[in-house]
Each structure stands twice: as C-alpha cells, then as structure tokens.
Design an enzyme around this catalytic site. Structure first.
Site, short mmCIF file in Angstrom:
data_model
loop_
_atom_site.label_atom_id
_atom_site.label_comp_id
_atom_site.label_asym_id
_atom_site.label_seq_id
_atom_site.Cartn_x
_atom_site.Cartn_y
_atom_site.Cartn_z
CE1 TYR A 140 -3.37 2.65 0.03
CE2 TYR A 140 -4.17 1.75 2.10
CZ TYR A 140 -4.32 2.62 1.04
OH TYR A 140 -5.40 3.46 0.98
CE LYS A 166 -6.33 0.17 -1.16
NZ LYS A 166 -7.08 -0.45 -0.03
#
Length: 304
Positions: A140, A166
């Site tokens: 992330y 992400k």
C-alpha cells in the site's frame, strides 16, 4: 490461495475493505462482524481487505487480528480474504505470519509506524514481509511508504509473491510510470479515500480496479458505479458522482478520521449498526449522521 490466483482474483472486479464491528465496550463483536462479511460476500466483491484502514487496523492489537481473519474466512464463502499488516518490520512480519496461519489468502502491507525512510529501507521492509509468508502481498503506497518505480522493480525481482500495488497518494504521473515500467507483473489497485471520485483518472493510468469503502453500506450502488465506469457509461458515472459521491466527500471532509467514521455511520443509517469507532477516531455527530441519511435516501430515490 496461491499468489498467482490471488493476483488474478484481485484484478477481476471491485474490491472492498469491511469495517470491524465493536460493541459498546469497544470489544470486537465477532458475531456481528461475521454477519456483515457474509452479507457483503453476496455482492460479487473480487476480494475483501479485512483489518485494513477502514477496518481500523491501527486500533486493533496483534492478538485480535487472527480472530478477525478467522471470522472473515468462515463467513466469506469463496471471496478471498486479504489481511492488513503494518508497523515496524518485526511486528509486520509477526502479523503477516499470524494472518497466514489463521487462513488469510493474502496480505495488504500498510505503511510503517511514524518514521519516514529512504528507499533502501522501504525495500528491505517490504521484502522482509514478503519473504516471511507464502501468500501474496500487496504493497500500500501512501503516507511514509512511497516507493518509486525503480524500487518496486527491485522488489518484484526479489519477491515472487509481491503481487500488487495499491496507491493512496494520487500522483498520477508516478502511477503511470509504475504501470508502464512494470506492466502486468503486478495488479494495480486504487486506494484513495472515497476512490470513486478519482477512479476515472486512475483508469486512464492503467489502474482498473479499486477498493470501495461505500460498498460496506451501499454495495449495489458501488457495483453499479464500477460497472458504469468499466463500460464507459459517462452519463451514469456523472449522475452517481453528482448525487452521491460529491455530497458524501463534502460531509467526510468535515472531520479528521471521518473517512472511516462515515462508513460506520452509513451502516448505522442503513440498519446495520457496526458499533462505534475506537479512539483516537471519533464518530459523526447526530446532525452529521442525519445529513448522511439524507444523502443515502436521495440516491436510493434516484435509483428507483
């Protein structure tokens, strides 16, 4: 689920990250959480990120995380379950291993705690977590864990089970560089708060799926928007943005931490109360909950 199958699943459709249910004493409400996961799993989510940002990973202690994973796996049917991990490297490794042992299909690696780091340190951090488990890992990219395209390329060479990226930063030029450089080596996931308002720009950059927070309380609407976006049905996209997402974002921006709190409030408004947020977050005020109810009601009326 092996990493390749997880990568394929994540890229196949809309994703979401369920809230974590608490009772009035702020203890994990496993029964209510299981019911919520079972309900969400009936709306064609490609995968669910449990104990993620919206799931209040930061307020859960490491001993609670396996319980969350076990409850989600028991209730999700065939929907893959991806668990949050984070903090310092040692603790992130411990959390990732415990999630794998509890049955998680993958790991979403949230930023390390507090410190900003050089790229070499971030590479070592992500690599340590990837090498500690056999399941797929999604990195992330946000806050104090922002990797360059070159750093991600190095990690892809070192870690076969790093399957996804992400983005929660919103620098489209950097995202485009990453998707261009790495191609289909990774699956790319949009992760901006209320990502629907950013989704069109990300789609143009090669990020064709994202995690939807509002899927928690209006899953049909979330899927309708996603399908319209994929079909390039601009009239439907514009209608839902104007009538629902833009007013929702304006309300969300009233308070710090409301990106999480507003999702729990949405569930409360729709009759699926998940309980309060844990400190240091705060819940919406009664007036704000009423305003959210009006936004949800107007969208429901427009859909009829």
């Amino acid at each position: 689920m092996n990493p390749i199958d997880l990568k394929r699943a994540v890229g196949s459709g809309l994703l979401s990250f369920p809230v974590t249910h608490f009772d009035d004493a702020l203890a994990f409400n496993e029964s209510a959480y299981r019911q919520h996961i079972a309900w969400l799993s009936g709306y064609d989510a490609a995968a669910l990120f449990v104990a993620g940002g919206t799931g209040e990973f930061f307020s859960l202690n490491p001993a609670e995380l396996p319980r969350v994973v076990t409850a989600a796996k028991a209730s999700a049917g065939k929907v893959p379950i991806i668990c949050g991990a984070g903090y310092g490297t040692s603790l992130a490794v411990e959390i990732a291993r415990s999630a794998e042992k509890a049955g998680a299909d993958g790991i979403i690696l949230l930023p390390p705690y507090l410190m900003t780091s050089e790229q070499a340190g971030l590479i070592a951090h992500v690599a340590a977590v990837c090498k500690s488990v056999g399941i797929g890992v999604i990195m992330y990219n946000r806050d104090n864990a922002v990797l360059t395209a070159d750093s991600l390329a190095k990690l892809c060479d070192q870690c076969p089970n790093l399957i996804g990226y992400k983005d929660g930063v919103g620098a489209i030029d950097q995202v485009t560089e990453i998707t261009t450089k790495l191609g289909d080596r990774l699956v790319y996931v949009g992760g901006m708060p209320t990502h629907e308002v950013f989704a069109q720009a990300y789609f143009a950059a090669g990020v064709t799926t994202y995690s939807s927070a509002v899927f928690n309380f209006v899953p049909e609407l979330a899927q309708r928007f996603y399908k319209a976006l994929r079909a390039k049905n601009q009239a439907v996209v514009d209608e839902i943005l104007a009538q629902f997402f833009f007013p929702l974002v304006a309300l969300r921006n009233r308070g710090k931490g409301y990106a999480v709190s507003i999702i729990k409030a949405g569930l409360k408004v729709t009759g699926r109360d998940p309980g309060p947020v844990r400190p240091p977050l705060t819940d919406l005020t009664e007036q704000e909950v009423a305003l959210l109810g009006q936004i949800i009601g107007l969208q429901a009326a427009a859909a009829e």
